[in-house]
Write a protein that holds these residues in place. Structure first.
Motif, PDB file in Angstrom:
ATOM      1  N   ARG A 213       0.846  -1.193   0.000  1.00 19.39           N
ATOM      2  CA  ARG A 213       0.000   0.000   0.000  1.00 19.39           C
ATOM      3  C   ARG A 213       0.881   1.241   0.000  1.00 19.39           C
ATOM      4  O   ARG A 213       2.001   1.227   0.503  1.00 19.39           O
ATOM      5  N   LEU A 215       2.124   4.281   1.597  1.00 18.67           N
ATOM      6  CA  LEU A 215       2.155   4.604   3.019  1.00 18.67           C
ATOM      7  C   LEU A 215       3.123   5.754   3.283  1.00 18.67           C
ATOM      8  O   LEU A 215       4.150   5.869   2.604  1.00 18.67           O
ATOM      9  N   ARG A 240       3.608   6.789   9.423  1.00 20.72           N
ATOM     10  CA  ARG A 240       3.503   5.404   9.894  1.00 20.72           C
ATOM     11  C   ARG A 240       4.834   4.860  10.408  1.00 20.72           C
ATOM     12  O   ARG A 240       4.860   4.080  11.357  1.00 20.72           O
ATOM     13  N   PHE A 319       3.377  -3.324   7.159  1.00 23.11           N
ATOM     14  CA  PHE A 319       2.149  -2.534   7.251  1.00 23.11           C
ATOM     15  C   PHE A 319       1.106  -3.027   6.248  1.00 23.11           C
ATOM     16  O   PHE A 319      -0.090  -3.111   6.569  1.00 23.11           O
ATOM     17  N   SER A 320       1.549  -3.358   5.037  1.00 24.49           N
ATOM     18  CA  SER A 320       0.611  -3.811   4.009  1.00 24.49           C
ATOM     19  C   SER A 320       0.003  -5.160   4.361  1.00 24.49           C
ATOM     20  O   SER A 320      -1.144  -5.456   3.993  1.00 24.49           O
ATOM     21  N   ALA A 321       0.771  -5.998   5.064  1.00 22.73           N
ATOM     22  CA  ALA A 321       0.254  -7.295   5.506  1.00 22.73           C
ATOM     23  C   ALA A 321      -0.596  -7.174   6.766  1.00 22.73           C
ATOM     24  O   ALA A 321      -1.097  -8.177   7.279  1.00 22.73           O
ATOM     25  N   GLN A 322      -0.753  -5.941   7.259  1.00 19.81           N
ATOM     26  CA  GLN A 322      -1.656  -5.597   8.355  1.00 19.81           C
ATOM     27  C   GLN A 322      -1.273  -6.248   9.685  1.00 19.81           C
ATOM     28  O   GLN A 322      -2.126  -6.674  10.452  1.00 19.81           O
ATOM     29  N   TYR A 323       0.023  -6.295   9.937  1.00 24.06           N
ATOM     30  CA  TYR A 323       0.469  -6.672  11.277  1.00 24.06           C
ATOM     31  C   TYR A 323       0.183  -5.525  12.240  1.00 24.06           C
ATOM     32  O   TYR A 323       0.129  -4.356  11.849  1.00 24.06           O
ATOM     33  N   SER A 324       0.041  -5.843  13.505  1.00 21.08           N
ATOM     34  CA  SER A 324      -0.156  -4.811  14.515  1.00 21.08           C
ATOM     35  C   SER A 324       1.144  -4.026  14.700  1.00 21.08           C
ATOM     36  O   SER A 324       2.236  -4.505  14.350  1.00 21.08           O
ATOM     37  N   LYS A 325       1.032  -2.843  15.260  1.00 18.50           N
ATOM     38  CA  LYS A 325       2.220  -2.017  15.483  1.00 18.50           C
ATOM     39  C   LYS A 325       3.198  -2.700  16.441  1.00 18.50           C
ATOM     40  O   LYS A 325       4.416  -2.609  16.269  1.00 18.50           O
TER      41      LYS A 325
END
Length: 342
Positions: A213, A215, A240, A319-325
């Motif tokens: 994505r 970002l 981010r 981030f694109s794989a939507q792992y948590s921070k």
């Protein structure tokens, strides 16, 4: 096992010096140039050569103009043709090749075939071009299937893509992997360094493509006299992640302790701060020196011996794989696909 001549290789031409011709304002990429020149080379039609096809981007780019959209286009092209070919050669401009190779190493999860990036310092259409040798070597490596990872093949060396940096703009030896051994040396024979190669188990569910994505990710290079207050305005909730290029093993100038409150504020906003070194060789070790200890105390994470190119690509992936921070912060210091030494 297939012989080399029975292998099929897809050459993906994205643009870059290798297919450029001289125009009124300097070198520019021109459609079909690579296809036409390769078709005229007898070595490319040798009876023992693998068969090869060319997929050419509709819009050819100087690699300075390559970004997230183009990374996704490269990844989709490999993913869509993955079952039809034994290996892939990506022709790419040298300026951002290390970034793109790093991006592919994360984007193509479960990769079990060679993806070999290459290019040239002199266009194929010019005398003394290094392009044909680089292409020929890359095709052979892609067909042999020994290095089943994302690599850069350039000037007789095979390097791990996410360990590579560009060293020179005017020498044939343009790339190096300062913190990792060469995957192969290319002479009369291709001598693979078996101990340096990734040996992933073939994934049960095949190749997975994780498109990136767009970002807001930044890079700040520390230098003597830097005024950290100038960067406070970008450390907002919108940012981010940031890669901080520090001195040595993660050291920063004291500067009346101006940076640490800014980093702490960014961390509280949820920004992931990864520390990489400006040194080509060596590793970040936060806390070894007093001038680096404060970074870890305010939430920064050490990037070990990752290149900045790999750190940026890894952040885009995570981030694109939507792992948590919390997971991203932990994973930035953990090896995923050979990008760092734990």
């Amino acid at each position: 096992m297939k012989s080399l001549k029975d292998k099929k290789i897809l050459i993906i031409y994205t643009g870059g010096t290798i297919g450029m011709v001289s125009g009124p304002n300097g070198y520019i990429p021109v459609p079909n140039t690579v296809r036409d020149i390769l078709s005229q080379q007898s070595i490319m039609h040798h009876k023992d050569m693998p068969s090869w096809d060319i997929f050419e981007f509709e819009v050819l780019l100087d690699s300075s103009n390559v970004g997230v959209a183009e990374w996704n286009q490269m990844g989709r092209c490999i993913f869509d043709h993955y079952r039809d070919y034994d290996g892939f050669v990506v022709l790419h401009g040298t300026d951002t090749m290390a970034y793109s190779a790093s991006a592919m190493s994360f984007m193509l999860q479960g990769l079990d075939k060679p993806v070999v990036f290459t290019g040239s310092q002199i266009p194929l259409c010019e005398i003394r071009s290094d392009g044909l040798e680089n292409i020929f070597n890359s095709i052979c490596i892609a067909a042999e299937g020994v290095a089943r990872e994302v690599c850069i093949c350039f000037s007789g060396k095979l390097l791990r893509g996410n360990r590579t940096v560009k060293l020179s703009s005017d020498r044939f030896i343009a790339f190096e992997s300062p913190n990792y051994a060469h995957l192969a040396e290319i002479g009369i024979n291709i001598q693979y360094n078996e101990g340096a190669l990734e040996r992933p188990d073939p994934p049960a569910d095949g190749l997975k493509l994780v498109e990136f994505r767009e970002l807001p990710i930044g890079v700040i290079k520390v230098f003597p006299g830097i005024q950290f207050s100038l960067f406070e305005g970008i450390m907002t909730e919108r940012l981010r992640a940031i890669v901080l290029e520090t001195f040595g093993a993660g050291n920063i100038p004291a500067s009346d302790n101006a940076l640490l409150p800014i980093i702490k504020k960014a961390y509280e906003h949820g920004v992931i701060i990864t520390v990489c070194s400006q040194c080509l060789q060596g590793t970040v070790s936060l806390g070894t020196y007093e001038t680096s200890r404060g970074l870890s105390e305010v939430g920064a994470v050490g990037g070990a011996d990752m290149t900045t190119e790999a750190a940026v690509a890894k952040l885009y992936y995570l981030f694109s794989a939507q792992y948590s921070k919390e997971a991203i912060k932990a994973m930035m210091s953990q090896n995923m696909c050979g990008e760092l030494t734990e």
